[in-house]
Design a protein around this motif. Sequence first.
Motif, PDB file in Angstrom:
ATOM      1  N   ALA A 165      -9.990  15.082 -14.279  1.00  0.00           N
ATOM      2  CA  ALA A 165     -10.321  13.753 -13.740  1.00  0.00           C
ATOM      3  C   ALA A 165     -11.699  13.309 -14.220  1.00  0.00           C
ATOM      4  O   ALA A 165     -11.903  12.131 -14.529  1.00  0.00           O
ATOM      5  CB  ALA A 165     -10.255  13.766 -12.217  1.00  0.00           C
ATOM      6  N   ASN A 166     -12.649  14.236 -14.299  1.00  0.00           N
ATOM      7  CA  ASN A 166     -13.994  13.917 -14.783  1.00  0.00           C
ATOM      8  C   ASN A 166     -13.938  13.436 -16.232  1.00  0.00           C
ATOM      9  O   ASN A 166     -14.585  12.446 -16.599  1.00  0.00           O
ATOM     10  CB  ASN A 166     -14.913  15.135 -14.652  1.00  0.00           C
ATOM     11  CG  ASN A 166     -16.337  14.842 -15.051  1.00  0.00           C
ATOM     12  OD1 ASN A 166     -16.935  13.848 -14.657  1.00  0.00           O
ATOM     13  ND2 ASN A 166     -16.906  15.724 -15.861  1.00  0.00           N
ATOM     14  N   ILE A 167     -13.152  14.110 -17.058  1.00  0.00           N
ATOM     15  CA  ILE A 167     -13.015  13.718 -18.467  1.00  0.00           C
ATOM     16  C   ILE A 167     -12.346  12.347 -18.571  1.00  0.00           C
ATOM     17  O   ILE A 167     -12.819  11.462 -19.292  1.00  0.00           O
ATOM     18  CB  ILE A 167     -12.221  14.772 -19.268  1.00  0.00           C
ATOM     19  CG1 ILE A 167     -13.041  16.068 -19.373  1.00  0.00           C
ATOM     20  CG2 ILE A 167     -11.852  14.259 -20.651  1.00  0.00           C
ATOM     21  CD1 ILE A 167     -12.256  17.264 -19.885  1.00  0.00           C
ATOM     22  N   LEU A 185     -16.750   5.430 -15.017  1.00  0.00           N
ATOM     23  CA  LEU A 185     -16.380   5.623 -13.612  1.00  0.00           C
ATOM     24  C   LEU A 185     -16.804   6.981 -13.063  1.00  0.00           C
ATOM     25  O   LEU A 185     -16.963   7.126 -11.858  1.00  0.00           O
ATOM     26  CB  LEU A 185     -14.868   5.446 -13.409  1.00  0.00           C
ATOM     27  CG  LEU A 185     -14.319   4.031 -13.516  1.00  0.00           C
ATOM     28  CD1 LEU A 185     -12.845   4.012 -13.122  1.00  0.00           C
ATOM     29  CD2 LEU A 185     -15.098   3.038 -12.674  1.00  0.00           C
ATOM     30  N   ASN A 186     -17.011   7.957 -13.931  1.00  0.00           N
ATOM     31  CA  ASN A 186     -17.476   9.259 -13.448  1.00  0.00           C
ATOM     32  C   ASN A 186     -18.990   9.282 -13.233  1.00  0.00           C
ATOM     33  O   ASN A 186     -19.557  10.300 -12.866  1.00  0.00           O
ATOM     34  CB  ASN A 186     -17.042  10.386 -14.382  1.00  0.00           C
ATOM     35  CG  ASN A 186     -17.823  10.449 -15.672  1.00  0.00           C
ATOM     36  OD1 ASN A 186     -18.565   9.517 -16.022  1.00  0.00           O
ATOM     37  ND2 ASN A 186     -17.661  11.533 -16.408  1.00  0.00           N
ATOM     38  N   GLY A 187     -19.661   8.150 -13.476  1.00  0.00           N
ATOM     39  CA  GLY A 187     -21.098   8.040 -13.243  1.00  0.00           C
ATOM     40  C   GLY A 187     -21.962   8.356 -14.450  1.00  0.00           C
ATOM     41  O   GLY A 187     -23.171   8.140 -14.423  1.00  0.00           O
ATOM     42  N   GLN A 188     -21.372   8.861 -15.512  1.00  0.00           N
ATOM     43  CA  GLN A 188     -22.130   9.203 -16.711  1.00  0.00           C
ATOM     44  C   GLN A 188     -22.127   8.041 -17.704  1.00  0.00           C
ATOM     45  O   GLN A 188     -21.360   7.096 -17.574  1.00  0.00           O
ATOM     46  CB  GLN A 188     -21.569  10.472 -17.341  1.00  0.00           C
ATOM     47  CG  GLN A 188     -21.770  11.694 -16.436  1.00  0.00           C
ATOM     48  CD  GLN A 188     -21.345  12.981 -17.101  1.00  0.00           C
ATOM     49  OE1 GLN A 188     -21.534  13.170 -18.296  1.00  0.00           O
ATOM     50  NE2 GLN A 188     -20.755  13.878 -16.322  1.00  0.00           N
ATOM     51  N   ALA A 234      -1.818  13.386 -18.838  1.00  0.00           N
ATOM     52  CA  ALA A 234      -3.107  13.783 -18.261  1.00  0.00           C
ATOM     53  C   ALA A 234      -3.434  12.946 -17.021  1.00  0.00           C
ATOM     54  O   ALA A 234      -3.924  13.472 -16.013  1.00  0.00           O
ATOM     55  CB  ALA A 234      -4.214  13.658 -19.300  1.00  0.00           C
ATOM     56  N   LEU A 235      -3.174  11.632 -17.076  1.00  0.00           N
ATOM     57  CA  LEU A 235      -3.428  10.773 -15.907  1.00  0.00           C
ATOM     58  C   LEU A 235      -2.598  11.220 -14.714  1.00  0.00           C
ATOM     59  O   LEU A 235      -3.086  11.239 -13.580  1.00  0.00           O
ATOM     60  CB  LEU A 235      -3.117   9.309 -16.245  1.00  0.00           C
ATOM     61  CG  LEU A 235      -4.092   8.607 -17.181  1.00  0.00           C
ATOM     62  CD1 LEU A 235      -3.536   7.249 -17.609  1.00  0.00           C
ATOM     63  CD2 LEU A 235      -5.461   8.456 -16.538  1.00  0.00           C
ATOM     64  N   LYS A 236      -1.354  11.598 -14.968  1.00  0.00           N
ATOM     65  CA  LYS A 236      -0.488  12.091 -13.892  1.00  0.00           C
ATOM     66  C   LYS A 236      -1.022  13.408 -13.337  1.00  0.00           C
ATOM     67  O   LYS A 236      -1.089  13.597 -12.125  1.00  0.00           O
ATOM     68  CB  LYS A 236       0.944  12.261 -14.393  1.00  0.00           C
ATOM     69  CG  LYS A 236       1.650  10.947 -14.656  1.00  0.00           C
ATOM     70  CD  LYS A 236       3.039  11.170 -15.235  1.00  0.00           C
ATOM     71  CE  LYS A 236       3.736   9.864 -15.545  1.00  0.00           C
ATOM     72  NZ  LYS A 236       5.052  10.072 -16.193  1.00  0.00           N
ATOM     73  N   ALA A 237      -1.424  14.326 -14.218  1.00  0.00           N
ATOM     74  CA  ALA A 237      -1.931  15.632 -13.796  1.00  0.00           C
ATOM     75  C   ALA A 237      -3.209  15.503 -12.977  1.00  0.00           C
ATOM     76  O   ALA A 237      -3.473  16.308 -12.083  1.00  0.00           O
ATOM     77  CB  ALA A 237      -2.170  16.525 -15.014  1.00  0.00           C
ATOM     78  N   ALA A 238      -4.012  14.478 -13.258  1.00  0.00           N
ATOM     79  CA  ALA A 238      -5.276  14.266 -12.544  1.00  0.00           C
ATOM     80  C   ALA A 238      -5.123  13.325 -11.349  1.00  0.00           C
ATOM     81  O   ALA A 238      -6.109  12.989 -10.695  1.00  0.00           O
ATOM     82  CB  ALA A 238      -6.323  13.713 -13.509  1.00  0.00           C
ATOM     83  N   ASP A 239      -3.899  12.899 -11.070  1.00  0.00           N
ATOM     84  CA  ASP A 239      -3.627  11.952  -9.970  1.00  0.00           C
ATOM     85  C   ASP A 239      -4.429  10.664 -10.092  1.00  0.00           C
ATOM     86  O   ASP A 239      -4.962  10.152  -9.104  1.00  0.00           O
ATOM     87  CB  ASP A 239      -3.891  12.595  -8.599  1.00  0.00           C
ATOM     88  CG  ASP A 239      -2.757  13.480  -8.137  1.00  0.00           C
ATOM     89  OD1 ASP A 239      -1.617  13.283  -8.596  1.00  0.00           O
ATOM     90  OD2 ASP A 239      -3.013  14.381  -7.313  1.00  0.00           O
ATOM     91  N   LEU A 240      -4.529  10.121 -11.295  1.00  0.00           N
ATOM     92  CA  LEU A 240      -5.296   8.894 -11.523  1.00  0.00           C
ATOM     93  C   LEU A 240      -4.415   7.670 -11.783  1.00  0.00           C
ATOM     94  O   LEU A 240      -4.934   6.565 -11.908  1.00  0.00           O
ATOM     95  CB  LEU A 240      -6.259   9.084 -12.696  1.00  0.00           C
ATOM     96  CG  LEU A 240      -7.412  10.042 -12.445  1.00  0.00           C
ATOM     97  CD1 LEU A 240      -8.207  10.262 -13.724  1.00  0.00           C
ATOM     98  CD2 LEU A 240      -8.307   9.538 -11.337  1.00  0.00           C
ATOM     99  N   VAL A 241      -3.115   7.857 -11.834  1.00  0.00           N
ATOM    100  CA  VAL A 241      -2.224   6.740 -12.144  1.00  0.00           C
ATOM    101  C   VAL A 241      -2.375   5.618 -11.125  1.00  0.00           C
ATOM    102  O   VAL A 241      -2.576   4.454 -11.484  1.00  0.00           O
ATOM    103  CB  VAL A 241      -0.752   7.207 -12.240  1.00  0.00           C
ATOM    104  CG1 VAL A 241       0.196   6.020 -12.341  1.00  0.00           C
ATOM    105  CG2 VAL A 241      -0.575   8.134 -13.443  1.00  0.00           C
ATOM    106  N   ALA A 242      -2.309   5.953  -9.849  1.00  0.00           N
ATOM    107  CA  ALA A 242      -2.390   4.924  -8.797  1.00  0.00           C
ATOM    108  C   ALA A 242      -3.723   4.180  -8.855  1.00  0.00           C
ATOM    109  O   ALA A 242      -3.763   2.955  -8.704  1.00  0.00           O
ATOM    110  CB  ALA A 242      -2.181   5.548  -7.424  1.00  0.00           C
TER     111      ALA A 242
END
Length: 170
Positions: free
Chosen positions: A89-91, A122-125, A42-50
């Motif tokens: 990414a929001n999740i 980090l998503n503000g919620q 999921a992190l890879k799919a959302a481009d959050l790894v970096a």
Amino acid sequence: MKKLVLILTTVVVLTLSQNVKAQGTIVDVAVGNEDFSTLVTALKAADLVAALQGDGPFTVFAPTNAAFGKIDSKTLGSLLEAKNKKALANILTYHVVSGKLAAKDVVAALKKGNGTVELKALNGQVLTVIQKEGKIWLKDQKGNYSEITATDVIGSNGVIHVINTVVMPK
């Protein structure tokens, strides 16, 4: 004899320094644990790894594969599609808090907050941490609960706390 001591000392120092480096970032820790393979996908799919390999520090409430297994497979598959990258990414960023909050920090905050503490993800919620029935839980924006089942998995840029249900933002 001095050469032997020097060689043994060098070997020990190199071994210890490799162990420290081997720990890696929180992403490296997740990649190295097969119970987090769905999270890593999921992190890879959302481009959050970096982003999560950055300096941090971060606190990640990491759902296990079993936690992701509670989500309908069709829904999970849909979230992993490129067109749903923003929603995914929001999740995922709802599971991350800025700063390094070890278990002792969370427990101290719960005592100070009479059993509850709100954390800004980090998503503000807001994620609410609650102590009940002798356990520590996350309560998401939809009123669902996830138990923290393991704590203080340390990475070079933060800490992971393992949860048994994916928390969902609004």
